[in-house]
Motif scaffolding. Structure first.
Motif, mmCIF file in Angstrom:
data_model
loop_
_atom_site.group_PDB
_atom_site.id
_atom_site.type_symbol
_atom_site.label_atom_id
_atom_site.label_comp_id
_atom_site.label_asym_id
_atom_site.label_seq_id
_atom_site.Cartn_x
_atom_site.Cartn_y
_atom_site.Cartn_z
ATOM 1 N N VAL A 38 0.861 -1.181 0.000
ATOM 2 C CA VAL A 38 0.000 0.000 0.000
ATOM 3 C C VAL A 38 0.898 1.233 0.000
ATOM 4 O O VAL A 38 1.822 1.337 0.813
ATOM 5 N N ARG A 39 0.620 2.171 -0.911
ATOM 6 C CA ARG A 39 1.448 3.372 -1.031
ATOM 7 C C ARG A 39 0.580 4.625 -1.062
ATOM 8 O O ARG A 39 -0.552 4.594 -1.544
ATOM 9 N N ASN A 40 1.165 5.711 -0.580
ATOM 10 C CA ASN A 40 0.534 7.025 -0.662
ATOM 11 C C ASN A 40 1.347 7.887 -1.626
ATOM 12 O O ASN A 40 2.413 8.396 -1.273
ATOM 13 N N ARG A 46 -2.940 10.537 3.605
ATOM 14 C CA ARG A 46 -4.118 9.959 2.972
ATOM 15 C C ARG A 46 -4.494 8.655 3.676
ATOM 16 O O ARG A 46 -3.679 8.054 4.383
ATOM 17 N N GLN A 91 -3.732 4.331 7.067
ATOM 18 C CA GLN A 91 -3.455 5.764 6.964
ATOM 19 C C GLN A 91 -1.951 5.942 6.816
ATOM 20 O O GLN A 91 -1.178 5.408 7.614
ATOM 21 N N SER A 97 4.481 4.042 2.835
ATOM 22 C CA SER A 97 4.063 2.739 2.324
ATOM 23 C C SER A 97 3.926 1.756 3.479
ATOM 24 O O SER A 97 4.506 1.952 4.557
ATOM 25 N N LEU A 297 -5.455 5.712 -1.467
ATOM 26 C CA LEU A 297 -4.146 5.074 -1.516
ATOM 27 C C LEU A 297 -4.083 4.088 -2.675
ATOM 28 O O LEU A 297 -5.115 3.604 -3.156
#
Length: 309
Positions: A38-40, A46, A91, A97, A297
């Motif tokens: 999972v990445r922002n 975010r 979050q 990440s 995300l």
């Protein structure tokens, strides 16, 4: 034209499967790992809800010892096909990440189930979903496949042969091709083979469902989708036209044909056109294989493996 040697060897392979002479023709146990990165990508904090499928327990598949990399915030069951999934409320700061996912022990058996004998062919269609569309064109093609056929087993064989003979494999997508698209495109992936075949069977009243999973016991656990149809005796019969075509063309040694799939795959979900309800949100997805995301995300596979345990 299919290469001559694989086509000639196909009956011998079928015999070897029946005599359990091939690894995938016997029960196998795998260490199954599902990882999602999972990445922002934004420049500010975010959040998103991320849902990931859990392999279901089925007559031919047993799941145990599920261990999480990061504990999920909840677990739910999708209502239509009873798919299980976990979800995380993630979050992340700007550029941040996080790796989420799980490991599980999955035991899989090969399955060979045919349709019951002398099941009459029904005249009317069943209603499909947005992907298994029983359109006018599908009904016309179903009428051609049903010509001179009286029972379901012969009709399934006719439709299966049509799909193998007329589709070309290629253009893999992360979602699912609609049956109407399959009839217009030069190439489709395994899901496209399944949706067209499923729509043809629905057109003559044969219930079907999509099966989604990953290859197991190979260097790469690639995605795969195939079909099951109601065999009329309370069980589901497997249909894997894309793999049979690839084998006959000398492009794979993996298992899969009409009424047989081996133990070289792990199922992660059933069905298509799904609605996932979790944490007060509803997420629609064509199939539950990739992580489903509600938020801002990015989430994608970091790694999925299925190796012999």
């Amino acid at each position: 034209m299919a290469p001559v040697l694989p086509t000639l060897l196909f009956p011998l392979r079928t015999i070897a499967e029946r005599w359990k002479l091939l690894p995938y023709a016997t029960p196998q146990t795998y260490q199954f790992s599902y990882r999602v990165q999972v990445r922002n990508p934004a420049t500010s904090r975010r959040a998103a809800l991320i849902a990931c499928p859990l392999p279901p327990t089925l007559p031919y598949q047993q799941v145990r010892d599920v261990r999480y990399r990061t504990k999920p915030d909840g677990s739910e069951v999708e209502p239509r096909y009873h798919n299980r999934f976990d979800w995380w409320n993630v979050q992340l700061p700007a550029g941040g990440s996080l790796m989420i996912g799980y490991d599980a022990i999955v035991s899989v058996s090969p399955r060979s189930t045919e349709l019951g004998a002398d099941l009459p062919l029904r005249p009317g269609p069943l209603v499909g979903d947005r992907y298994f569309e029983v359109t006018k064109q599908v009904k016309e093609l179903a009428a051609v496949c049903a010509r001179g056929v009286l029972d379901q087993r012969a009709y399934v064989a006719r439709c299966y042969t049509y799909v193998i003979g007329h589709l070309r494999y290629g253009r893999p997508i992360s979602g699912l091709y609609r049956a109407s698209e399959v009839l217009t495109l030069p190439e489709v992936d395994c899901g496209g083979y399944a949706t067209l075949l499923g729509a043809l069977l629905l057109a003559r009243g044969i219930p079907v469902r999509l099966v989604v999973g990953f290859w197991a016991g190979y260097p790469e656990a690639g995605m795969h989708a195939w079909l099951e149809c109601d065999n009329g005796n309370g069980a589901w019969a497997a249909l894997d036209p894309s793999v049979e075509q690839l084998y006959r063309n000398g492009r794979t040694q993996k298992s899969g044909r009409r009424f047989f799939v081996g133990s070289d795959r792990v199922v992660v979900s059933l069905g298509s056109d799904l609605e996932l309800l979790f944490a007060g949100r509803k997420v629609s997805t064509p199939l539950l294989q990739h992580p489903a995301v509600a938020g801002e995300l990015d989430a994608a596979y970091a790694n999925v493996t299925a190796v012999s345990a």
